[in-house]
Scaffold this motif. Sequence first.
Motif, PDB file in Angstrom:
ATOM      1  N   HIS A  35       0.679  -1.200   0.030  1.00  0.00           N
ATOM      2  CA  HIS A  35       0.126  -0.016   0.005  1.00  0.00           C
ATOM      3  C   HIS A  35       1.046   1.349  -0.052  1.00  0.00           C
ATOM      4  O   HIS A  35       0.506   2.475  -0.382  1.00  0.00           O
ATOM      5  CB  HIS A  35      -0.984   0.011   1.132  1.00  0.00           C
ATOM      6  N   LYS A  43      -5.188   4.525  -3.287  1.00  0.00           N
ATOM      7  CA  LYS A  43      -5.367   4.457  -1.831  1.00  0.00           C
ATOM      8  C   LYS A  43      -6.792   4.782  -1.372  1.00  0.00           C
ATOM      9  O   LYS A  43      -7.395   4.013  -0.622  1.00  0.00           O
ATOM     10  CB  LYS A  43      -4.246   5.500  -0.897  1.00  0.00           C
ATOM     11  N   LEU A  44      -7.367   5.932  -1.917  1.00  0.00           N
ATOM     12  CA  LEU A  44      -8.638   6.150  -1.802  1.00  0.00           C
ATOM     13  C   LEU A  44      -9.741   5.183  -2.231  1.00  0.00           C
ATOM     14  O   LEU A  44     -10.672   4.807  -1.580  1.00  0.00           O
ATOM     15  CB  LEU A  44      -9.026   7.680  -2.526  1.00  0.00           C
ATOM     16  N   ALA A  46      -9.066   2.045  -2.362  1.00  0.00           N
ATOM     17  CA  ALA A  46      -8.897   0.837  -1.291  1.00  0.00           C
ATOM     18  C   ALA A  46      -9.496   1.165  -0.172  1.00  0.00           C
ATOM     19  O   ALA A  46     -10.243   0.310   0.512  1.00  0.00           O
ATOM     20  CB  ALA A  46      -7.397   0.555  -1.293  1.00  0.00           C
ATOM     21  N   MET A  47      -9.450   2.379   0.419  1.00  0.00           N
ATOM     22  CA  MET A  47     -10.225   2.742   1.629  1.00  0.00           C
ATOM     23  C   MET A  47     -11.681   2.487   1.488  1.00  0.00           C
ATOM     24  O   MET A  47     -12.287   2.320   2.321  1.00  0.00           O
ATOM     25  CB  MET A  47      -9.551   4.223   1.998  1.00  0.00           C
ATOM     26  N   GLN A  48     -12.264   3.140   0.236  1.00  0.00           N
ATOM     27  CA  GLN A  48     -13.593   3.091   0.035  1.00  0.00           C
ATOM     28  C   GLN A  48     -13.910   1.435  -0.071  1.00  0.00           C
ATOM     29  O   GLN A  48     -15.021   1.372   0.599  1.00  0.00           O
ATOM     30  CB  GLN A  48     -14.037   3.843  -1.155  1.00  0.00           C
ATOM     31  N   ILE A  50     -12.822  -1.095   1.449  1.00  0.00           N
ATOM     32  CA  ILE A  50     -12.654  -1.447   2.866  1.00  0.00           C
ATOM     33  C   ILE A  50     -13.979  -0.979   3.840  1.00  0.00           C
ATOM     34  O   ILE A  50     -14.584  -1.709   4.409  1.00  0.00           O
ATOM     35  CB  ILE A  50     -11.405  -1.209   3.616  1.00  0.00           C
ATOM     36  N   TYR A  51     -14.106   0.437   3.539  1.00  0.00           N
ATOM     37  CA  TYR A  51     -15.357   1.128   4.393  1.00  0.00           C
ATOM     38  C   TYR A  51     -16.581   0.246   3.812  1.00  0.00           C
ATOM     39  O   TYR A  51     -17.509  -0.169   4.865  1.00  0.00           O
ATOM     40  CB  TYR A  51     -15.270   2.497   4.134  1.00  0.00           C
TER      41      TYR A  51
END
Length: 87
Positions: A35, A43-44, A46-48, A50-51
């Motif tokens: 990462h 990154k954004l 991937a974060m979305q 996961i959320y």
Amino acid sequence: RSPRGSTLTRSKNLRHEEAATDGSDGKGLGPTPVHLEYESGQKLDAMQRIYNTARDLKEAGLRMQHPDWTEDQIQAALREAFLYART
């Protein structure tokens, strides 16, 4: 204080030896996490993902725990869980 050669001392030495031979640069920090090589947009994304996965799992858990709740109750509990989330 543990005597020389005790299990505790050996386990500390083993961890140190493993860290030094893990393919890293010799500083014992391990390989670089993937990462860290991502672009900002990646990154954004991937974060979305996961959320969204966390919300989906929480929603499924709420439905299992409260099969008698209406859709509005489920959504309200889900909103509250993520609004006041803590570990």
